[in-house]
Design a protein around this motif. Structure first.
Motif, short mmCIF file in Angstrom:
data_model
loop_
_atom_site.label_atom_id
_atom_site.label_comp_id
_atom_site.label_asym_id
_atom_site.label_seq_id
_atom_site.Cartn_x
_atom_site.Cartn_y
_atom_site.Cartn_z
N GLY A 1 -42.55 30.33 -39.90
CA GLY A 1 -43.21 31.24 -38.96
C GLY A 1 -42.36 32.46 -38.62
O GLY A 1 -42.84 33.41 -37.99
N GLY A 2 -41.08 32.46 -39.02
CA GLY A 2 -40.20 33.60 -38.71
C GLY A 2 -40.09 34.57 -39.88
O GLY A 2 -39.33 35.54 -39.80
N GLU A 3 -40.83 34.30 -40.96
CA GLU A 3 -40.67 35.14 -42.15
C GLU A 3 -41.79 36.17 -42.28
O GLU A 3 -42.97 35.84 -42.11
CB GLU A 3 -40.67 34.26 -43.40
N PHE A 4 -41.40 37.41 -42.63
CA PHE A 4 -42.38 38.49 -42.77
C PHE A 4 -42.07 39.31 -44.02
O PHE A 4 -40.91 39.45 -44.40
CB PHE A 4 -42.35 39.41 -41.54
N LYS B 1 -41.25 54.96 -46.06
CA LYS B 1 -41.88 54.73 -44.76
C LYS B 1 -42.39 53.29 -44.72
O LYS B 1 -43.00 52.83 -45.70
CB LYS B 1 -43.07 55.69 -44.66
N LEU B 2 -42.10 52.58 -43.64
CA LEU B 2 -42.58 51.20 -43.50
C LEU B 2 -44.07 51.27 -43.16
O LEU B 2 -44.44 51.65 -42.05
CB LEU B 2 -41.79 50.50 -42.39
N ILE B 3 -44.93 50.91 -44.13
CA ILE B 3 -46.37 51.09 -43.89
C ILE B 3 -47.07 49.80 -43.45
O ILE B 3 -48.09 49.85 -42.78
CB ILE B 3 -47.10 51.69 -45.12
N ALA B 4 -46.53 48.63 -43.86
CA ALA B 4 -47.25 47.39 -43.54
C ALA B 4 -46.31 46.20 -43.44
O ALA B 4 -45.30 46.14 -44.13
CB ALA B 4 -48.30 47.14 -44.62
N ILE B 5 -46.68 45.27 -42.57
CA ILE B 5 -45.92 44.01 -42.41
C ILE B 5 -46.93 42.87 -42.45
O ILE B 5 -47.94 42.90 -41.76
CB ILE B 5 -45.18 43.96 -41.05
N SER B 6 -46.63 41.85 -43.26
CA SER B 6 -47.51 40.68 -43.30
C SER B 6 -46.72 39.42 -42.99
O SER B 6 -45.57 39.27 -43.43
CB SER B 6 -48.13 40.54 -44.70
N GLN B 7 -47.35 38.50 -42.27
CA GLN B 7 -46.78 37.17 -42.10
C GLN B 7 -46.56 36.62 -43.51
O GLN B 7 -47.42 36.78 -44.38
CB GLN B 7 -47.81 36.32 -41.34
N ARG B 8 -45.40 36.01 -43.75
CA ARG B 8 -45.12 35.57 -45.13
C ARG B 8 -45.91 34.30 -45.46
O ARG B 8 -46.58 34.22 -46.48
CB ARG B 8 -43.61 35.34 -45.29
N TYR C 1 -49.53 30.60 -36.55
CA TYR C 1 -48.38 30.42 -35.65
C TYR C 1 -48.68 31.14 -34.34
O TYR C 1 -48.78 32.37 -34.31
CB TYR C 1 -47.10 31.01 -36.28
N GLN C 2 -48.78 30.32 -33.29
CA GLN C 2 -49.16 30.88 -31.99
C GLN C 2 -48.16 31.94 -31.50
O GLN C 2 -48.56 32.95 -30.91
CB GLN C 2 -49.25 29.75 -30.99
N TYR D 1 -51.39 39.07 -39.51
CA TYR D 1 -50.98 37.67 -39.46
C TYR D 1 -52.22 36.81 -39.34
O TYR D 1 -53.30 37.31 -39.01
CB TYR D 1 -50.01 37.42 -38.29
N THR D 2 -52.06 35.54 -39.62
CA THR D 2 -53.18 34.62 -39.50
C THR D 2 -53.38 34.36 -38.01
O THR D 2 -52.48 33.83 -37.35
CB THR D 2 -52.85 33.31 -40.26
N ASN D 3 -54.54 34.77 -37.49
CA ASN D 3 -54.65 34.75 -36.03
C ASN D 3 -55.53 33.66 -35.45
O ASN D 3 -55.83 33.64 -34.28
CB ASN D 3 -55.07 36.11 -35.49
N SER D 4 -55.96 32.72 -36.29
CA SER D 4 -56.61 31.53 -35.72
C SER D 4 -56.62 30.42 -36.75
O SER D 4 -56.46 30.66 -37.94
CB SER D 4 -58.05 31.85 -35.28
N GLU D 5 -56.81 29.21 -36.25
CA GLU D 5 -56.82 28.04 -37.15
C GLU D 5 -57.92 28.20 -38.19
O GLU D 5 -57.81 27.70 -39.30
CB GLU D 5 -57.11 26.76 -36.34
N VAL D 6 -58.97 28.92 -37.84
CA VAL D 6 -60.14 29.04 -38.72
C VAL D 6 -59.79 29.74 -40.03
O VAL D 6 -60.31 29.43 -41.09
CB VAL D 6 -61.27 29.84 -38.01
N THR D 7 -58.84 30.70 -39.94
CA THR D 7 -58.54 31.47 -41.15
C THR D 7 -57.43 30.87 -42.00
O THR D 7 -57.00 31.46 -42.97
CB THR D 7 -58.13 32.91 -40.76
#
Ligand SMILES: Nc1ncnc2c1ncn2[C@@H]1O[C@H](COP(=O)(O)OP(=O)(O)OP(=O)(O)O)[C@@H](O)[C@H]1O
Length: 341
Positions: A177-180, A188-195, A201-202, A283-289
């Motif tokens: 949960g700490g990895e991106f 230019k930093l254009i995007a960040i994704s949860q790895r 991860y709440q 990031y994945t923002n709910s259990e559903v996804t």
């Protein structure tokens, strides 16, 4: 993506630049006979004989008895594992210097697709034989050795010469949960994704702003303009104290997994035009996804995956039903033979 960009993403290129901001590691040149052994896929042989270079002294006669020999099919000849005494002792020395447990890689990739074969399903290695077992079972490692310039746009230009290297990184317990993953275009930093987008991860939802801010700060203070290319992808880890560490650097192109973005979005400028301030953060923002792990298909043989997803799936289901009913029948028989006391 050009071949030059792939060359620049090799561990030995970026590690000296960002050494202070990443996990301690050692790089050993990979001798040609070791490369040949890794590419020889006729036989999978693992020797336990490198244990004699570990700190504990074992005599070599008993080591010989410990040799394990595996063959992947009955028609393959099993040969004795080649020995690389000099290389083995250099590797063991490096492992010991890094605390006894390492995360192994080649110039670009780790054998992530092979961790199912390791005893504890972990990539942590304490000896060269453990590293060999993972490397020889990994398609990602074979990719590094055989087609590092796949999907490069300048296919007509000659391939740059690659000096293969074994990278040993001090083992660190990283919480997924700490990895991106961070995408940089024109510096230019254009995007960040949860790895690890397979999990919700709440804490990411709760700390969205702090995470994004910390990564952006890390980028502008330590990464921006320090890498030879202006387009690249870097992975970071944010530890429990909120400190950000560099984990890996990758080429900006389709060989790199774009995770919760698509390469179309990242290259077309769409992401940039939507940005008011700072990078897009997904990031994945709910259990559903929650999604299945992309490495799932590596845990069981490919034929089995094909069988379970293609038309033959019905045959497989029938086979499993048959096996189950046979099992139940034999259990019934056993019960009759051995009635409960
Ligand atoms: N030193 C380490 N100790 C323990 N685990 C590690 C270490 N370094 C990396 N990992 C874990 O292994 C994962 C893969 O690492 P890394 O990015 O170096 O491999 P890779 O093959 O280059 O992957 P990718 O192709 O996706 O970039 C990381 O996301 C992290 O979870």
């Amino acid at each position: 993506m050009k071949k030059e960009q792939v060359v620049n993403c090799q561990f030995s290129v970026w590690y000296p630049i960002f050494k202070k901001h990443t996990i301690k590691s050692l790089i050993l040149p990979l001798p040609q006979n070791v490369i040949d052994y890794l590419l020889d896929d006729g036989t999978l042989v693992v020797s336990g004989s490198d244990h004699n270079t570990q700190q504990t002294n074992t005599n070599s006669d008993s080591d010989a008895e410990e040799d394990i020999q595996w063959s992947d099919d009955e028609t393959t000849t099993t040969v004795t594992a080649p020995e690389f005494p000099e290389f083995t002792s250099k590797v063991q020395e490096a492992i010991n210097a890094l605390g006894g447990g390492v995360f192994p890689k080649l110039n670009w990739s780790a054998p992530r697709d092979a961790n199912w074969i390791a005893l504890n399903s972990s990539l942590q290695c304490c000896s060269l034989s453990e590293i060999f077992l993972l490397f020889k079972s990994s398609d990602f490692i074979t990719h590094d050795l055989t087609q590092p310039f796949l999907k490069c746009s300048d296919q007509d230009s000659p391939d740059p010469v690659i000096n293969y290297e074994l990278v040993l990184r001090k083992w660190s317990e990283l919480i997924p949960g700490g990895e991106f993953r961070c995408f940089v275009k024109e510096n230019k930093l254009i995007a960040i994704s949860q790895r690890d987008y397979t999990q919700y991860y709440q804490h990411i939802l709760k700390q969205e702003e702090q995470i994004c801010h910390a990564i952006h700060e890390f980028f502008s203070q330590h990464i921006q303009y320090n890498f030879p290319d202006e387009d690249f992808v870097f992975d970071v880890y944010r530890d429990s104290q909120g400190r950000v560490w560099l984990i890996d650097l990758n080429a900006f192109g389709e060989v790199t997994d774009s995770l919760l973005f698509s390469w179309e979005e990242l290259t077309s400028g769409g992401i940039i035009s939507q940005q008011q301030e700072g990078p897009a953060f997904r990031y994945t923002n709910s259990e559903v996804t929650v999604q299945p792990s992309p490495c799932l298909s590596y845990r069981i043989p490919r034929d089995f995956v094909d069988l379970s997803t293609g038309e033959d799936a019905y045959k497989l289901i029938d086979f499993l039903k048959l096996t189950k009913s046979q099992q139940e029948e034999s259990e019934d028989e056993e019960e009759e033979e051995n009635p409960p006391q």
